[in-house]
Design a protein around this motif. Structure first.
Motif, short mmCIF file in Angstrom:
data_model
loop_
_atom_site.label_atom_id
_atom_site.label_comp_id
_atom_site.label_asym_id
_atom_site.label_seq_id
_atom_site.Cartn_x
_atom_site.Cartn_y
_atom_site.Cartn_z
N LEU A 48 133.54 29.00 27.40
CA LEU A 48 131.51 28.92 27.36
C LEU A 48 131.08 29.09 25.57
N MET A 49 130.11 29.01 25.68
CA MET A 49 129.43 29.21 24.97
C MET A 49 129.21 30.93 25.29
N ASN A 50 128.94 31.43 24.13
CA ASN A 50 128.02 32.70 24.17
C ASN A 50 126.42 32.55 24.26
N THR A 51 125.60 32.07 25.22
CA THR A 51 124.49 32.09 25.25
C THR A 51 124.10 32.61 26.56
N PRO A 52 122.86 32.98 27.08
CA PRO A 52 122.39 33.68 28.09
C PRO A 52 123.11 33.18 29.05
N ILE A 53 122.77 32.05 30.13
CA ILE A 53 123.67 30.87 30.67
C ILE A 53 124.97 31.54 30.86
N PHE A 113 122.90 25.87 39.16
CA PHE A 113 123.43 25.61 38.21
C PHE A 113 124.18 24.32 38.77
N ASP A 114 124.71 23.74 38.10
CA ASP A 114 125.36 22.36 38.25
C ASP A 114 126.39 21.87 37.02
N GLY A 115 126.96 20.79 37.13
CA GLY A 115 127.87 20.10 36.57
C GLY A 115 127.06 19.90 34.95
N SER A 116 126.09 19.16 35.15
CA SER A 116 125.43 19.29 33.36
C SER A 116 125.05 20.43 32.72
#
Length: 113
Positions: A19-24, A70-73
């Protein structure tokens, strides 16, 4: 100095995603890391999420953790590489270490003909 390289061809029974280490990505990783059998490895720009046998990203649980939908996209947006059989459903994304465990989702025929 001699270095030997080899490979271990045994079945690891592991699956995972980066996963990208972004807020989400951070909130999703923390929610996943709280699950039994899930391990996180953190790097400056990414977070590895690894599990034994099955890794399930339940969108309703992740929506609750994020406080927004939160979804697949969004999963596709924050994830990059993965290993294991990935199955996308309307309400979750699952990664399976074994194709046999994913058979019902991927059309993998377990019968011998």
């Amino acid at each position: 100095m001699s270095m030997q390289f080899g490979s271990d061809a045994s079945f690891s029974n592991m699956c995972g995603v980066t996963l990208m280490n972004t807020p989400i990505g951070r909130v999703v990783a923390d929610a996943m890391g709280a699950k039994e059998g899930v391990a996180l490895v953190e790097y400056p720009s990414m977070i590895r999420v690894d599990a034994v046998r099955l890794l399930e990203f339940n969108y309703a649980e992740l929506s609750d953790a994020l406080g927004e939908e939160f979804d697949g996209s969004i999963f596709e947006e924050i994830s990059s590489t993965h290993y294991g059989r990935m199955v996308h459903l309307d309400d979750r994304t699952m990664l399976f270490a074994s194709p046999e465990d994913a058979a019902q989702y991927i059309g993998f025929d377990l019968t011998v003909s």
